[in-house]
Design an enzyme around this catalytic site. Structure first.
Site, mmCIF file in Angstrom:
data_model
loop_
_atom_site.group_PDB
_atom_site.id
_atom_site.type_symbol
_atom_site.label_atom_id
_atom_site.label_comp_id
_atom_site.label_asym_id
_atom_site.label_seq_id
_atom_site.Cartn_x
_atom_site.Cartn_y
_atom_site.Cartn_z
ATOM 1 N N CYS A 12 41.343 45.539 36.149
ATOM 2 C CA CYS A 12 41.973 46.659 36.862
ATOM 3 C C CYS A 12 43.261 46.236 37.576
ATOM 4 O O CYS A 12 44.364 46.528 37.105
ATOM 5 C CB CYS A 12 41.012 47.286 37.878
ATOM 6 S SG CYS A 12 39.537 48.015 37.137
ATOM 7 N N ARG A 13 43.124 45.545 38.683
ATOM 8 C CA ARG A 13 44.288 45.276 39.533
ATOM 9 C C ARG A 13 45.248 44.234 38.977
ATOM 10 O O ARG A 13 46.468 44.476 38.911
ATOM 11 C CB ARG A 13 43.826 44.876 40.944
ATOM 12 C CG ARG A 13 43.150 45.994 41.693
ATOM 13 C CD ARG A 13 42.415 45.488 42.924
ATOM 14 N NE ARG A 13 41.265 44.670 42.537
ATOM 15 C CZ ARG A 13 40.494 44.014 43.382
ATOM 16 N NH1 ARG A 13 40.765 44.038 44.668
ATOM 17 N NH2 ARG A 13 39.469 43.316 42.942
ATOM 18 N N SER A 14 44.735 43.058 38.591
ATOM 19 C CA SER A 14 45.678 41.998 38.182
ATOM 20 C C SER A 14 46.377 42.267 36.849
ATOM 21 O O SER A 14 47.572 41.948 36.729
ATOM 22 C CB SER A 14 45.031 40.607 38.230
ATOM 23 O OG SER A 14 43.963 40.479 37.329
ATOM 24 N N ASP A 123 39.952 47.508 45.573
ATOM 25 C CA ASP A 123 39.299 47.488 44.267
ATOM 26 C C ASP A 123 39.035 48.929 43.812
ATOM 27 O O ASP A 123 38.277 49.655 44.454
ATOM 28 C CB ASP A 123 37.980 46.720 44.408
ATOM 29 C CG ASP A 123 37.281 46.514 43.079
ATOM 30 O OD1 ASP A 123 37.660 47.189 42.103
ATOM 31 O OD2 ASP A 123 36.371 45.678 43.023
HETATM 32 P P1 4NP Z 1 39.468 44.264 39.281
HETATM 33 O O1 4NP Z 1 38.313 45.376 39.377
HETATM 34 O O2 4NP Z 1 39.001 43.084 40.104
HETATM 35 O O3 4NP Z 1 40.640 44.940 39.876
HETATM 36 O O4 4NP Z 1 39.614 43.942 37.813
HETATM 37 C C1 4NP Z 1 36.980 45.081 39.109
HETATM 38 C C2 4NP Z 1 36.519 45.139 37.819
HETATM 39 C C3 4NP Z 1 35.189 44.878 37.555
HETATM 40 C C4 4NP Z 1 34.330 44.563 38.579
HETATM 41 C C5 4NP Z 1 34.788 44.487 39.875
HETATM 42 C C6 4NP Z 1 36.117 44.745 40.139
HETATM 43 N N1 4NP Z 1 32.953 44.325 38.307
HETATM 44 O O5 4NP Z 1 32.192 44.102 39.257
HETATM 45 O O6 4NP Z 1 32.554 44.321 37.146
#
Ligand code: 4NP
Length: 154
Positions: A12-14, A123
């Site tokens: 998502c974010r990175s 997040d």
């Molecule tokens: P990200 O978001 O850290 O921005 O890629 C997330 C994607 C998946 C999960 C947590 C945050 N997960 O728990 O699966």
């Protein structure tokens, strides 16, 4: 000069930050001078494309992140990257736990470059589409600050 963006899942974010910062570099004709990558702290999504919501939100701003694939932060990253930028404090703590004592690069929070000391990119994974817009707004702001910082040679 190489920049690595780090979040928890790298879906998502990175990857959004990777896509936005590439666009910012491209617009500034600096894409050849700065390498950009992203990774996650956790293993769950390794090899996967970015979340569909992240892809859609980026696409609306003219950024295609569909070809990116998730990977985990690795010890070698400290040899390869001059800037290792975390989306939140948990990511930052995990990076610092892996950081070699002699690492001479910059480890910190991405939003420090948006002028928001100590602020996090929230997040968006368990929230709605609006969360992905907020992520992009924050990342765009920080990307401009990061570009100016790199340009200034600091
Ligand atoms: P990200 O978001 O850290 O921005 O890629 C997330 C994607 C998946 C999960 C947590 C945050 N997960 O728990 O699966």
């Amino acid at each position: 000069m190489n920049v690595l963006f780090v979040c928890l899942g790298n879906i998502c974010r990175s990857p959004s930050a990777e896509g936005v910062f590439r666009q910012v570099l491209d617009n500034a004709s600096m894409i050849e001078q700065v390498g950009v990558d992203s990774c996650g702290i956790g293993p769950w999504h390794v090899g996967k494309a970015p979340d569909k919501r992240a892809q859609a939100a980026a696409k609306q701003r003219g950024i295609d992140i569909s070809a990116l694939r998730a990977r985990q932060l690795a010890p070698d990253d400290f040899a390869d990257f001059d800037y290792i930028l975390a989306m939140d404090h948990d990511n930052l703590q995990a990076i610092r736990a892996m950081q070699p004592a002699d690492y001479a690069g910059h480890v910190g929070l991405l939003l420090d470059f948006a002028g928001h000391a100590d602020a996090e990119v929230p997040d968006p994974y368990y929230g709605g589409d609006q969360g992905f817009e907020e992520v992009l707004d924050l990342i765009e702001s920080a990307s401009r600050g990061l570009l100016n910082h790199i340009r200034s040679g600091a």
